[in-house]
Design a protein around this motif. Structure first.
Motif, short mmCIF file in Angstrom:
data_model
loop_
_atom_site.label_atom_id
_atom_site.label_comp_id
_atom_site.label_asym_id
_atom_site.label_seq_id
_atom_site.Cartn_x
_atom_site.Cartn_y
_atom_site.Cartn_z
N VAL A 153 68.21 21.20 42.44
CA VAL A 153 67.65 19.85 42.57
C VAL A 153 67.67 19.46 44.04
CG1 VAL A 153 67.92 17.43 41.91
CG2 VAL A 153 68.39 19.25 40.25
N TYR B 162 70.40 23.23 39.16
CA TYR B 162 69.77 22.68 37.97
C TYR B 162 69.89 23.74 36.88
CZ TYR B 162 66.20 20.96 34.79
OH TYR B 162 65.53 20.50 33.67
N LEU C 164 61.83 21.29 36.53
CA LEU C 164 62.34 20.86 37.83
C LEU C 164 61.42 19.82 38.47
CD1 LEU C 164 64.77 21.44 39.61
CD2 LEU C 164 63.41 23.16 40.78
N ARG D 65 61.95 16.53 36.78
CA ARG D 65 63.24 15.93 37.14
C ARG D 65 63.24 15.36 38.56
NH1 ARG D 65 69.22 17.80 36.91
NH2 ARG D 65 70.12 16.00 37.92
N THR D 66 62.63 16.08 39.51
CA THR D 66 62.69 15.68 40.92
C THR D 66 61.45 14.94 41.39
OG1 THR D 66 61.74 17.77 41.69
CG2 THR D 66 64.15 17.65 41.48
#
Length: 143
Positions: A6, A12, A35, A38-39
């Motif tokens: 991350v 992650y 990913l 999430r980011t």
């Protein structure tokens, strides 16, 4: 072996082994998409050059539009040898490659067009055939 991050020093999930197969590349795509969700950032893949084995991974990443960097294994080894702990596992290597990226040690690689890859393959094949010819002629000549 893959390990997603991350941010620096924040993994992650767990490291996974991804096979060079349709299922493996599908899993790689899932991890990249998770990913990104999430980011809220585009993913970057850092990988070591591994003879010809990394080329299929690079071709897949290129086809799905994922930015990637290829690290020369000698450069990676040199920066690893500066560390105090000498740990050699694929999982530790993923952390090391990530650290190289976050430190800014990773530079863009040259992008080979298909004709250069084919030229490299043909040149190696020519070299092999020539060496076989030389050995064959030498054996017949010395008899």
């Amino acid at each position: 072996m893959i390990q997603a991050f991350v941010k620096r020093n924040e993994a992650y999930g767990k490291s996974e082994t991804i096979p060079h197969s349709e299922a493996g590349f599908s899993r790689l795509g899932e991890i990249i998409n998770q990913l990104k969700e999430r980011t809220d950032m585009e993913s970057v893949v850092i990988l070591e050059a591994t003879g010809h084995y990394h080329r299929i991974v690079v071709a897949h990443l290129t086809s799905i539009g994922v930015k990637h960097f290829i690290i020369n294994p000698l450069l990676s080894k040199r920066t690893k040898s500066a560390q105090l702990r000498k740990v050699k596992t694929d999982a530790a290597d993923t952390w090391h490659l990530a650290e190289m990226y976050y430190r800014g040690d990773v530079k863009p690689h040259r992008d080979w067009e298909a004709c250069f890859t084919e030229l490299q393959r043909v040149t190696r094949q020519h070299e092999f055939i020539t060496s076989v010819l030389v050995v064959t002629v030498y054996k017949n000549y010395s008899m």
